[in-house]
Design a protein around this motif. Structure first.
Motif, PDB file in Angstrom:
ATOM      1  N   PHE A  47     -52.338 -50.118 -23.165  1.00  0.00           N
ATOM      2  CA  PHE A  47     -50.928 -50.551 -23.101  1.00  0.00           C
ATOM      3  C   PHE A  47     -50.701 -51.594 -24.179  1.00  0.00           C
ATOM      4  O   PHE A  47     -51.553 -52.437 -24.416  1.00  0.00           O
ATOM      5  N   ARG A  48     -49.533 -51.528 -24.817  1.00  0.00           N
ATOM      6  CA  ARG A  48     -49.238 -52.564 -25.802  1.00  0.00           C
ATOM      7  C   ARG A  48     -48.001 -53.344 -25.385  1.00  0.00           C
ATOM      8  O   ARG A  48     -47.193 -52.868 -24.581  1.00  0.00           O
ATOM      9  N   GLY A  49     -47.868 -54.524 -25.952  1.00  0.00           N
ATOM     10  CA  GLY A  49     -46.742 -55.379 -25.604  1.00  0.00           C
ATOM     11  C   GLY A  49     -47.018 -56.807 -26.020  1.00  0.00           C
ATOM     12  O   GLY A  49     -47.958 -57.072 -26.774  1.00  0.00           O
ATOM     13  N   HIS A  77     -43.091 -64.360 -18.848  1.00  0.00           N
ATOM     14  CA  HIS A  77     -43.020 -62.922 -18.611  1.00  0.00           C
ATOM     15  C   HIS A  77     -43.852 -62.219 -19.664  1.00  0.00           C
ATOM     16  O   HIS A  77     -44.447 -62.871 -20.520  1.00  0.00           O
ATOM     17  N   PHE A  78     -43.902 -60.893 -19.576  1.00  0.00           N
ATOM     18  CA  PHE A  78     -44.428 -60.150 -20.721  1.00  0.00           C
ATOM     19  C   PHE A  78     -43.550 -58.941 -20.990  1.00  0.00           C
ATOM     20  O   PHE A  78     -42.773 -58.518 -20.131  1.00  0.00           O
ATOM     21  N   ASP A  79     -43.658 -58.440 -22.214  1.00  0.00           N
ATOM     22  CA  ASP A  79     -42.958 -57.215 -22.596  1.00  0.00           C
ATOM     23  C   ASP A  79     -44.003 -56.126 -22.710  1.00  0.00           C
ATOM     24  O   ASP A  79     -45.020 -56.303 -23.370  1.00  0.00           O
ATOM     25  N   ILE A  80     -43.739 -54.991 -22.059  1.00  0.00           N
ATOM     26  CA  ILE A  80     -44.731 -53.917 -22.056  1.00  0.00           C
ATOM     27  C   ILE A  80     -44.083 -52.612 -22.530  1.00  0.00           C
ATOM     28  O   ILE A  80     -42.921 -52.334 -22.204  1.00  0.00           O
ATOM     29  N   ASP A  81     -44.826 -51.874 -23.318  1.00  0.00           N
ATOM     30  CA  ASP A  81     -44.425 -50.509 -23.685  1.00  0.00           C
ATOM     31  C   ASP A  81     -45.022 -49.591 -22.613  1.00  0.00           C
ATOM     32  O   ASP A  81     -46.225 -49.344 -22.606  1.00  0.00           O
ATOM     33  N   PRO A  82     -44.163 -49.096 -21.714  1.00  0.00           N
ATOM     34  CA  PRO A  82     -44.678 -48.410 -20.517  1.00  0.00           C
ATOM     35  C   PRO A  82     -44.865 -46.907 -20.681  1.00  0.00           C
ATOM     36  O   PRO A  82     -45.205 -46.231 -19.716  1.00  0.00           O
ATOM     37  N   PHE A 116     -52.337 -44.083 -24.566  1.00  0.00           N
ATOM     38  CA  PHE A 116     -51.877 -45.166 -25.433  1.00  0.00           C
ATOM     39  C   PHE A 116     -50.356 -45.207 -25.466  1.00  0.00           C
ATOM     40  O   PHE A 116     -49.688 -44.179 -25.533  1.00  0.00           O
ATOM     41  N   SER A 117     -49.820 -46.437 -25.443  1.00  0.00           N
ATOM     42  CA  SER A 117     -48.372 -46.665 -25.501  1.00  0.00           C
ATOM     43  C   SER A 117     -47.799 -46.093 -26.776  1.00  0.00           C
ATOM     44  O   SER A 117     -48.414 -46.205 -27.838  1.00  0.00           O
ATOM     45  N   SER A 118     -46.606 -45.496 -26.675  1.00  0.00           N
ATOM     46  CA  SER A 118     -46.062 -44.824 -27.860  1.00  0.00           C
ATOM     47  C   SER A 118     -44.550 -44.913 -27.988  1.00  0.00           C
ATOM     48  O   SER A 118     -43.946 -44.037 -28.585  1.00  0.00           O
ATOM     49  N   SER A 119     -43.903 -45.957 -27.462  1.00  0.00           N
ATOM     50  CA  SER A 119     -42.441 -45.980 -27.610  1.00  0.00           C
ATOM     51  C   SER A 119     -41.957 -47.071 -28.562  1.00  0.00           C
ATOM     52  O   SER A 119     -42.740 -47.887 -29.036  1.00  0.00           O
ATOM     53  N   THR A 120     -40.651 -47.059 -28.824  1.00  0.00           N
ATOM     54  CA  THR A 120     -40.077 -47.982 -29.815  1.00  0.00           C
ATOM     55  C   THR A 120     -39.622 -49.282 -29.168  1.00  0.00           C
ATOM     56  O   THR A 120     -39.263 -50.220 -29.866  1.00  0.00           O
ATOM     57  N   ASN A 121     -39.568 -49.324 -27.854  1.00  0.00           N
ATOM     58  CA  ASN A 121     -39.056 -50.506 -27.165  1.00  0.00           C
ATOM     59  C   ASN A 121     -39.987 -50.904 -26.029  1.00  0.00           C
ATOM     60  O   ASN A 121     -40.633 -50.056 -25.423  1.00  0.00           O
ATOM     61  N   THR A 122     -39.989 -52.169 -25.762  1.00  0.00           N
ATOM     62  CA  THR A 122     -40.762 -52.655 -24.619  1.00  0.00           C
ATOM     63  C   THR A 122     -39.825 -52.977 -23.460  1.00  0.00           C
ATOM     64  O   THR A 122     -38.615 -53.027 -23.633  1.00  0.00           O
ATOM     65  N   THR A 123     -40.396 -53.178 -22.293  1.00  0.00           N
ATOM     66  CA  THR A 123     -39.642 -53.546 -21.108  1.00  0.00           C
ATOM     67  C   THR A 123     -40.103 -54.932 -20.665  1.00  0.00           C
ATOM     68  O   THR A 123     -41.302 -55.192 -20.609  1.00  0.00           O
ATOM     69  N   LYS A 124     -39.137 -55.781 -20.373  1.00  0.00           N
ATOM     70  CA  LYS A 124     -39.470 -57.141 -19.924  1.00  0.00           C
ATOM     71  C   LYS A 124     -39.892 -57.116 -18.455  1.00  0.00           C
ATOM     72  O   LYS A 124     -39.224 -56.490 -17.630  1.00  0.00           O
ATOM     73  N   VAL A 125     -40.996 -57.760 -18.168  1.00  0.00           N
ATOM     74  CA  VAL A 125     -41.518 -57.755 -16.793  1.00  0.00           C
ATOM     75  C   VAL A 125     -41.785 -59.181 -16.337  1.00  0.00           C
ATOM     76  O   VAL A 125     -42.458 -59.949 -17.023  1.00  0.00           O
ATOM     77  N   ILE A 148     -43.033 -61.477 -12.769  1.00  0.00           N
ATOM     78  CA  ILE A 148     -43.918 -61.299 -11.621  1.00  0.00           C
ATOM     79  C   ILE A 148     -43.136 -60.754 -10.417  1.00  0.00           C
ATOM     80  O   ILE A 148     -41.997 -61.138 -10.195  1.00  0.00           O
ATOM     81  N   GLY A 149     -43.723 -59.795  -9.706  1.00  0.00           N
ATOM     82  CA  GLY A 149     -43.114 -59.240  -8.505  1.00  0.00           C
ATOM     83  C   GLY A 149     -42.227 -58.033  -8.752  1.00  0.00           C
ATOM     84  O   GLY A 149     -41.761 -57.387  -7.814  1.00  0.00           O
ATOM     85  N   GLN A 150     -42.002 -57.713 -10.024  1.00  0.00           N
ATOM     86  CA  GLN A 150     -41.068 -56.627 -10.379  1.00  0.00           C
ATOM     87  C   GLN A 150     -41.722 -55.259 -10.257  1.00  0.00           C
ATOM     88  O   GLN A 150     -42.940 -55.132 -10.395  1.00  0.00           O
ATOM     89  N   ASN A 151     -40.909 -54.237  -9.996  1.00  0.00           N
ATOM     90  CA  ASN A 151     -41.401 -52.857 -10.053  1.00  0.00           C
ATOM     91  C   ASN A 151     -41.257 -52.345 -11.479  1.00  0.00           C
ATOM     92  O   ASN A 151     -40.218 -52.528 -12.100  1.00  0.00           O
ATOM     93  N   VAL A 152     -42.281 -51.709 -11.987  1.00  0.00           N
ATOM     94  CA  VAL A 152     -42.240 -51.185 -13.346  1.00  0.00           C
ATOM     95  C   VAL A 152     -42.619 -49.713 -13.335  1.00  0.00           C
ATOM     96  O   VAL A 152     -43.649 -49.331 -12.774  1.00  0.00           O
ATOM     97  N   GLU A 153     -41.738 -48.901 -13.944  1.00  0.00           N
ATOM     98  CA  GLU A 153     -42.045 -47.464 -14.022  1.00  0.00           C
ATOM     99  C   GLU A 153     -42.894 -47.197 -15.259  1.00  0.00           C
ATOM    100  O   GLU A 153     -42.457 -47.418 -16.379  1.00  0.00           O
ATOM    101  N   LEU A 154     -44.102 -46.718 -15.021  1.00  0.00           N
ATOM    102  CA  LEU A 154     -44.965 -46.298 -16.119  1.00  0.00           C
ATOM    103  C   LEU A 154     -44.824 -44.792 -16.264  1.00  0.00           C
ATOM    104  O   LEU A 154     -44.726 -44.072 -15.256  1.00  0.00           O
ATOM    105  N   ASN A 155     -44.774 -44.336 -17.505  1.00  0.00           N
ATOM    106  CA  ASN A 155     -44.666 -42.892 -17.761  1.00  0.00           C
ATOM    107  C   ASN A 155     -45.914 -42.406 -18.469  1.00  0.00           C
ATOM    108  O   ASN A 155     -46.302 -42.969 -19.486  1.00  0.00           O
TER     109      ASN A 155
END
Ligand SMILES: *[C@@H]1O[C@H](CO)[C@@H](O)[C@H](O)[C@H]1NC(C)=O
Length: 253
Positions: free
Chosen positions: A135-137, A143-148, A168-177, A179-186
């Motif tokens: 994963f990259r970010g 917080h952190f930004d993650i390419d999901p 391996f992460s492969s998108s053009t944008n990251t998602t801000k995360v 603590i406690g948040q739900n994050v959709e990984l694809n």
């Protein structure tokens, strides 16, 4: 002490020299062919290395073995992520980034520790191979930004064993995360069935990914041959033609 270690390393060097340069991989006392191989669509579960939340160090059992636990639970299925053998898919796996998960991902994104899991060479064989999910970010203060969005490449062979894989992460944008948040990984999972190319006489082989489009290679090669023939023909035609013309002039004279 020094003498002892010298003798030891000498003995090790000797035994190394007498043994083959190659070791079979994965190293196991078990014979993989004793276990039935995968069938299409069969579940391939992933187990991941357990780490200490603060340092990322491995967690060991009493015997010093690295401990694994199933992949994080996806909220969609209430089960850990699993793949289906030789079935390409697009899997959504939403994870609740609670305290522990959040801190682990800080380590993964910061590349302090790899997100390493394992799968079995053949089902229920207990013979495992590693798979890293990269994963990259960016890790920031609060917080952190993650390419999901991950591409996952899985490689199997003609004996229906899984040879290797990675993600391996492969998108053009990251998602801000936070603590406690739900994050959709694809996970975009693509399987390849490759054949072993022998690289020496000791039956040592490697599974190379083939050229992007093998047909294209043949088309280029074929086109090259055709162009060659045409050019040769044109040049020799002009030369022959000139010769004929010269000869007819000679006759006229
Ligand atoms: C993704 O990143 C690009 C380039 O930084 C930006 O222009 C675009 O607005 C971003 N899109 C979203 C949905 O954040």
């Amino acid at each position: 002490m020094l003498f002892q270690s010298l003798i030891l390393s000498f003995a090790a060097a000797l035994s190394f020299a007498s043994a083959s340069k190659y070791q079979s991989y994965p190293l196991s006392e078990l014979d993989p062919t004793k276990f039935s191989s995968y069938s299409k669509g069969q579940d391939v579960s992933l187990q991941c290395i357990r780490r200490q939340i603060d340092t990322g160090e491995h967690i060991f059992d009493d015997q010093g073995n690295i401990l694994y636990s199933p992949f994080y639970k996806c909220l969609e299925t209430n089960a850990p992520l699993s793949l289906k053998y030789m079935e390409d898919s697009n899997v959504q796996c939403t994870i609740k980034f609670e305290d522990e998960v959040f801190h682990m991902f800080q380590l993964y994104l910061h590349k302090d520790a790899p997100f390493t899991c394992r799968f079995e060479l053949r089902p229920n064989s207990g013979i495992y191979l590693p798979i890293d999910l990269s994963f990259r970010g960016n890790v920031l203060e609060s917080h952190f930004d993650i390419d999901p969005n991950l591409n996952m490449v899985m490689i199997a062979n003609n004996e229906n064993e899984i040879i290797s894989g990675t993600g391996f992460s492969s998108s053009t944008n990251t998602t801000k995360v936070i603590i406690g948040q739900n994050v959709e990984l694809n996970f975009n999972v693509k399987w390849s069935n490759l054949h072993k190319e022998l690289i020496n006489d000791d039956n040592v082989g490697v599974y190379w990914i083939p050229p992007r489009n093998p047909w294209l290679v043949w088309i280029y090669a074929g086109a090259g041959v055709v162009v060659g023939i045409v050019l040769t023909f044109l040049f020799s035609y002009r030369r022959i033609n000139r010769k004929i013309q010269l000869e007819s002039w000679n006759k006229v004279e």
